[in-house]
Design an enzyme around this catalytic site. Structure first.
Site, short mmCIF file in Angstrom:
data_model
loop_
_atom_site.label_atom_id
_atom_site.label_comp_id
_atom_site.label_asym_id
_atom_site.label_seq_id
_atom_site.Cartn_x
_atom_site.Cartn_y
_atom_site.Cartn_z
N ASN A 9 27.05 2.17 17.68
CA ASN A 9 25.93 1.32 18.08
C ASN A 9 24.70 2.21 18.19
OD1 ASN A 9 24.10 -0.34 19.35
ND2 ASN A 9 25.25 -0.48 21.28
N LYS A 11 21.69 1.38 18.67
CA LYS A 11 20.68 0.85 19.59
C LYS A 11 19.30 0.89 18.92
CE LYS A 11 23.76 2.04 23.30
NZ LYS A 11 23.98 2.45 24.68
N HIS A 94 26.39 -7.05 24.67
CA HIS A 94 26.30 -5.66 25.13
C HIS A 94 25.65 -5.63 26.52
CE1 HIS A 94 25.05 -1.50 25.51
NE2 HIS A 94 26.01 -1.22 24.64
N GLU A 96 23.46 -3.86 27.79
CA GLU A 96 21.99 -3.73 27.80
C GLU A 96 21.34 -5.08 27.53
OE1 GLU A 96 21.84 -0.43 25.07
OE2 GLU A 96 22.77 0.80 26.61
N GLU A 166 33.38 -1.74 28.23
CA GLU A 166 32.38 -0.70 28.46
C GLU A 166 31.91 -0.76 29.92
OE1 GLU A 166 30.33 0.44 24.55
OE2 GLU A 166 29.32 -1.33 25.30
N GLY A 172 25.92 5.86 28.34
CA GLY A 172 24.74 6.72 28.23
C GLY A 172 24.57 7.67 29.39
N SER A 213 30.06 6.85 26.82
CA SER A 213 30.07 8.32 26.76
C SER A 213 31.27 8.88 25.99
CB SER A 213 29.98 8.91 28.17
OG SER A 213 28.77 8.51 28.80
#
Ligand code: PGA
Length: 254
Positions: A9, A11, A94, A96, A166, A172, A213
Site C-alpha cells: 500500500n 498510500k 483502511h 487511515e 492491522e 507506520g 510495520s
C-alpha cells in the site's frame, strides 16, 4: 491450502515517474518468486502507467479506495468500473480512511458489495486503535468491523475476500504487533467471525493478512504463524529491497 498474499500500500506517495522507477527496480525479481500473490496499490494517478508496465506479468494492481456508486455527482471520487479498468484488487476500510475521512463499517459494506459486483478482489482492513487495545477491546472491535463490514455478502463470494488485520497502533509506527498476538486475533476473532458469516469451510479458504510495520527483517515471523497468510505492507513497500525481501519471505514460509 491458502496461497500467500502480499500487497504493498503505497498510500499518498510516488509521482508517475517515481512509480515507474520503483516498479522497474522490483518487477524482474518479483516475477521470479512463484506461488505468492503479489499486488501493488499505488495512487490512482499511477495506475494507468503501471497497468501498462505490468501487463502479462503475475503482479497485480490494486486501488487504495473507491466509491460504491457506479457514477454520478461525487466530486473527487472513483467508481468501481473506473477502478476495474486498471485493477483487479481494491483496499477497503483502511484505518487511515476510517480515521481521517470518516469511513464507517456501513461504507465498508457498500464498497465491498460494489467491489464484488465489479469482480474486484476486496482487501478489507480491520483493526483496533491504541486506546481500544489498551482497554482490552480488540476482540469486540474487530468482531464488529467484520460482522458489520461484511454483512450480507453472498457466501459464494466469500472465498474471494482478503481480510487484513492491522492494529492501528502498529501502522507506520515501527512497533509491529508480536506475531503471536496477531495470530491469536486471527485464530480467535477473525476466522471464527468469518465462519459465522460464510461457514467453516469457506472461512478456511479466506486469506487473512497482517499489516503494521512489516519489514523484510520481521516478515518471516508473521508468515510462519499458522493463521497469517500474508501481509499488507505500507512503508516497506516503497523500498525495492524491503518489498522484495518480504515477498521472498512469503514464498519461503509456505
Ligand atoms: P506500515 O503500513 O507497513 O507502514 O505500518 C501498513 C498499512 O497501513 O497498511
Amino acid at each position: 491450502m491458502r496461497i500467500p498474499f502480499v500487497a504493498g500500500n503505497w498510500k499518498m506517495n510516488k509521482t508517475v515517474a517515481e512509480a515507474r522507477d520503483l516498479v522497474s527496480k522490483m518487477s524482474a525479481q518479483l516475477r521470479q518468486v512463484p506461488n505468492v500473490e503479489k499486488v501493488f496499490c499505488p495512487p490512482f494517478t499511477a495506475l494507468p502507467a503501471l497497468s501498462a508496465m505490468l501487463e502479462g506479468s503475475d503482479i497485480g494492481l490494486g486501488a487504495q479506495n473507491m466509491h460504491w456508486e457506479e457514477k454520478g455527482a461525487f466530486t473527487g471520487e472513483f467508481a468501481p468500473g473506473m477502478v476495474k479498468e486498471f485493477c483487479n484488487y481494491v483496499i477497503i476500510g483502511h484505518s487511515e480512511r476510517r480515521a481521517y475521512f470518516g469511513e464507517t463499517d456501513e461504507n465498508v459494506n457498500r464498497k465491498l458489495r460494489a467491489a464484488l459486483k465489479f469482480d474486484l478482489t476486496p482487501i478489507v482492513c480491520v483493526g483496533e486503535t491504541l486506546d481500544q487495545y489498551e482497554s482490552g477491546l480488540t476482540s469486540e472491535v474487530v468482531r464488529r468491523q467484520i460482522s458489520a463490514g461484511l454483512a450480507g455478502t453472498d457466501s459464494a463470494f466469500g472465498a474471494r475476500l482478503v481480510v487484513a488485520y492491522e492494529p492501528v497502533w502498529a501502522i507506520g509506527t515501527g512497533k509491529a504487533s508480536s506475531a503471536g498476538n496477531a495470530n491469536e486475533v486471527l485464530a480467535q476473532v477473525i476466522r471464527p467471525a468469518l465462519s459465522d458469516l460464510f461457514g467453516v469451510e469457506t472461512a478456511q479458504t479466506i486469506r487473512i493478512l497482517y499489516g503494521g510495520s512489516v519489514t523484510a527483517a520481521n516478515a518471516s515471523e508473521f508468515f510462519t504463524q499458522p493463521e497469517i497468510d500474508g501481509a499488507l505492507v505500507g512503508g516497506a513497500s516503497l523500498k525495492a529491497d524491503e518489498f522484495i525481501g518480504i515477498i521472498k519471505a512469503a514464498a519461503h514460509t509456505q
